[in-house]
Write an enzyme that holds these catalytic residues in place. Structure first.
Site, PDB file in Angstrom:
ATOM      1  N   ARG A   1     -14.523  38.180   1.599  1.00 13.12           N
ATOM      2  CA  ARG A   1     -13.101  38.116   1.246  1.00 13.12           C
ATOM      3  C   ARG A   1     -12.644  39.431   0.612  1.00 13.12           C
ATOM      4  O   ARG A   1     -11.530  39.903   0.859  1.00 13.12           O
ATOM      5  CB  ARG A   1     -12.847  36.947   0.280  1.00 13.12           C
TER       6      ARG A   1
ATOM      7  N   LYS B   1      -5.800   2.607  -6.086  1.00 15.03           N
ATOM      8  CA  LYS B   1      -5.936   1.771  -4.887  1.00 15.03           C
ATOM      9  C   LYS B   1      -6.195   2.637  -3.660  1.00 15.03           C
ATOM     10  O   LYS B   1      -6.987   2.283  -2.779  1.00 15.03           O
ATOM     11  CB  LYS B   1      -4.669   0.933  -4.686  1.00 15.03           C
TER      12      LYS B   1
ATOM     13  N   GLY C   1      -7.564  -8.631   0.803  1.00 20.54           N
ATOM     14  CA  GLY C   1      -7.100  -9.214   2.052  1.00 20.54           C
ATOM     15  C   GLY C   1      -6.500 -10.594   1.852  1.00 20.54           C
ATOM     16  O   GLY C   1      -6.128 -10.999   0.746  1.00 20.54           O
TER      17      GLY C   1
ATOM     18  N   HIS D   1      -9.740   3.597  -3.761  1.00 21.51           N
ATOM     19  CA  HIS D   1     -10.482   2.392  -3.353  1.00 21.51           C
ATOM     20  C   HIS D   1     -10.536   2.298  -1.840  1.00 21.51           C
ATOM     21  O   HIS D   1     -11.603   2.062  -1.245  1.00 21.51           O
ATOM     22  CB  HIS D   1      -9.793   1.156  -3.949  1.00 21.51           C
ATOM     23  N   ASN D   2      -9.395   2.491  -1.181  1.00 20.17           N
ATOM     24  CA  ASN D   2      -9.363   2.393   0.274  1.00 20.17           C
ATOM     25  C   ASN D   2     -10.175   3.505   0.930  1.00 20.17           C
ATOM     26  O   ASN D   2     -10.804   3.301   1.970  1.00 20.17           O
ATOM     27  CB  ASN D   2      -7.921   2.429   0.773  1.00 20.17           C
TER      28      ASN D   2
ATOM     29  N   SER E   1      -6.207  42.765  -4.415  1.00 21.53           N
ATOM     30  CA  SER E   1      -5.272  41.647  -4.309  1.00 21.53           C
ATOM     31  C   SER E   1      -5.425  40.751  -5.530  1.00 21.53           C
ATOM     32  O   SER E   1      -6.425  40.824  -6.249  1.00 21.53           O
ATOM     33  CB  SER E   1      -5.558  40.859  -3.028  1.00 21.53           C
TER      34      SER E   1
ATOM     35  N   ASN F   1       0.840  -1.201   0.000  1.00 21.63           N
ATOM     36  CA  ASN F   1       0.000   0.000   0.000  1.00 21.63           C
ATOM     37  C   ASN F   1       0.876   1.254   0.000  1.00 21.63           C
ATOM     38  O   ASN F   1       0.821   2.066   0.916  1.00 21.63           O
ATOM     39  CB  ASN F   1      -0.928   0.010   1.223  1.00 21.63           C
TER      40      ASN F   1
ATOM     41  N   GLU G   1     -13.637   2.523   0.729  1.00 16.63           N
ATOM     42  CA  GLU G   1     -13.801   1.473   1.742  1.00 16.63           C
ATOM     43  C   GLU G   1     -14.058   2.088   3.116  1.00 16.63           C
ATOM     44  O   GLU G   1     -14.947   1.635   3.856  1.00 16.63           O
ATOM     45  CB  GLU G   1     -12.540   0.607   1.757  1.00 16.63           C
TER      46      GLU G   1
ATOM     47  N   SER H   1      -6.103  -5.636  -3.618  1.00 15.87           N
ATOM     48  CA  SER H   1      -7.175  -5.589  -2.628  1.00 15.87           C
ATOM     49  C   SER H   1      -7.869  -6.939  -2.523  1.00 15.87           C
ATOM     50  O   SER H   1      -8.008  -7.659  -3.501  1.00 15.87           O
ATOM     51  CB  SER H   1      -8.209  -4.522  -2.995  1.00 15.87           C
TER      52      SER H   1
ATOM     53  N   TYR I   1      -7.533  33.840  -6.845  1.00 14.66           N
ATOM     54  CA  TYR I   1      -7.331  32.464  -7.288  1.00 14.66           C
ATOM     55  C   TYR I   1      -8.605  31.691  -6.956  1.00 14.66           C
ATOM     56  O   TYR I   1      -9.384  32.060  -6.087  1.00 14.66           O
ATOM     57  CB  TYR I   1      -6.127  31.830  -6.624  1.00 14.66           C
TER      58      TYR I   1
END
Length: 483
Positions: free
Chosen positions: A446, A184, A131, A187-188, A478, A103, A191, A129, A481
């Site tokens: 702002r 991945k 386990g 994905h986690n 100023s 990972n 999860e 993935s 952004y």
């Protein structure tokens, strides 16, 4: 002596099971572990009589491999991977392939890909993935890195990975440098979100409706035959039925203090970097952080004691509302995750196949579920889809789920039952589908205190304005952004 098709470094649970999986598909696997006693124990145990070659040194491992050498590293993420790469480089030849199946954080994989390529070798960082069981029987795999390496590892990866109903493998090339580990990571993160949503549904039923573990087991078992059919719903049903020797339910004996390994946090940080509102997954990460403050929570609970009123409505009907709220929130979790992948693809120049990613997640992995097929269909139909909420199928489904979702969140708020993931998902839905947010006032604030300027509804987009709000502030503005 026959040489091995691939080498495996690291014989902890995942590495050992992946090696067993590879051998079972007809590949000869060379194995090495820093603690060499593990190699001997493995060869004398599970690997006895099978097509394995044991190695007691990295040099011996490299010498046992067919060229170009394919070396799968299953070691702890971080410095251990860098150290192992440095140890391997002196033994490699041009075209050899290093594969990191841990990972790892995607920026590390991008850096390592460039470094290894600069030495004349190839590199793959692949998410794995599923386990322990998935590693042995068929994981979901998300490889990225050096494109030239893919043809050499594709036959092995697609042989050992999970397959969906039509036999399609839950593994395909994701993209360059860190793309595989990024997918991945997302994905986690999803999860984390899925697990928190299920836990909130459980708490609603336990604390709000006064349901027993056995009753909740029946509910989750029934839900697993609906659109919620998934691995996490299935194991939740199993957990809720598990008993101790004295007949009490095991889940009631477990301390409510969650652990985490950092991939959810990485997902949230990436979302902030990309300016993507990953609210549900971030709340799931924070929910684990809050659970870790067990001692403080116990003290504060005594200060702010509350009694959850007895539920007086139709319990069965409300359980169905919870199911709908869970499904709606789950859709939001995936919508946010895919929005993050789309933003990162633009930032890093990846050509991600979003439908293909859904297919990779259909089997083998922790978040595998039936409705990923619908996500695949959505992106096949429209590869440029901005958000799952804009897909015809998902928009029609959400219309049917929203009333129950609102009812569940409103009940939880009134009863004092924490629902961070359910409620943040609903807030995201309301915000994403709101044509006019109060950011006009925010921009005025702002500009008032920092002269940050603003756009106007009666002027072309991109034209900036500044107001002298106090009459004595001057006209200097100023730079501006956008997040």
């Amino acid at each position: 002596m026959k040489k091995a098709d691939i080498g495996m470094i690291g014989l902890a649970v995942m590495g050992e099971n992946l090696a067993m999986n590879m051998e079972s598909k007809g590949f000869t696997v060379a194995v090495y572990n820093r603690t060499v006693e593990k190699v001997d124990a493995f060869l004398a145990g599970r690997a006895a009589g099978k097509n394995f070659i044991g190695a007691h040194s990295l040099e011996e491992l490299i010498a046992s491999l067919e060229k170009p050498r394919r070396i799968f590293m299953m070691v702890k993420a971080g410095k251990a991977v860098d150290d192992l790469i440095e140890s391997l480089l002196p033994y490699l030849e041009e075209g050899d392939i290093l594969i990191d199946g841990g990972n790892s954080h995607f920026p590390d994989t991008a850096r390592r890909t460039a470094y290894v390529e600069s030495k004349g070798f190839l590199y793959i960082g692949t998410g794995v993935s599923g386990g322990e069981e998935g590693a042995l029987k068929g994981p979901s795999m998300m490889p990225g890195g050096s494109p030239a390496a893919w043809p050499y590892v594709k036959p092995i990866f697609q042989s050992i990975c999970a397959k969906v109903e039509d036999g399609a493998p839950c593994c395909d090339w994701v993209g360059e440098n860190g793309a595989g580990h990024f997918v991945k990571m997302v994905h986690n993160g999803i999860e984390y979100g899925d697990m928190q949503l299920i836990c909130e549904a459980y708490q609603l039923m336990r604390d709000g409706l006064g349901m027993t573990c056995e009753e909740m087991h029946e509910v989750f078992s029934a839900w697993n035959k609906t659109e919620l059919d998934s691995y996490l719903i299935e194991i939740t049903a199993d957990i809720l039925s598990h008993k101790e020797e004295d007949g009490s339910f095991t889940v009631d004996r477990i301390l409510d203090r969650a652990g985490q390994k950092g991939t959810g946090k990485w997902t949230s940080i990436s979302a902030l970097d990309e300016g993507i509102p990953l609210t549900l997954i971030s709340e799931a990460v924070f929910a684990r952080c809050l659970s870790a403050q067990k001692d403080e929570r116990v003290k504060s609970a005594a200060l702010y004691s509350r009694t959850i009123p007895a539920f007086e409505g139709d319990r069965q009907a409300f359980v169905e509302c919870i199911r709908k709220a869970l499904y709606a929130s789950k859709i939001i979790s995936y919508a946010q995750g895919y929005a993050l992948m789309r933003a990162a693809a633009k930032t890093y120049g990846w050509n991600l196949n979003y439908g293909g990613i859904a297919l990779m997640w259909r089997g083998g992995c922790i978040i595998r579920s039936v409705f990923l097929g619908k996500i695949k269909e959505a992106f096949v139909k429209n590869p440029e889809l901005d958000n799952l909420l804009c897909d015809d199928y998902f928009s029609s489904v959400m219309q049917t789920l929203v009333p129950a979702w609102r009812e569940v969140v409103a009940y939880a708020v009134k009863a004092g039952i924490p629902m961070p993931a359910f409620s943040s998902a609903l807030s995201y839905f309301d915000g994403y589908t709101c044509a006019s947010l109060p950011a006009n006032l925010l921009q005025a604030q702002r500009d008032y205190f920092g002269a940050h300027t603003y756009e106007r509804v009666d002027a072309p987009s991109g034209q900036m304005f500044h107001t002298n709000w106090t009459g004595h502030g001057g006209s200097t503005a100023s730079s501006s952004y956008n997040a």
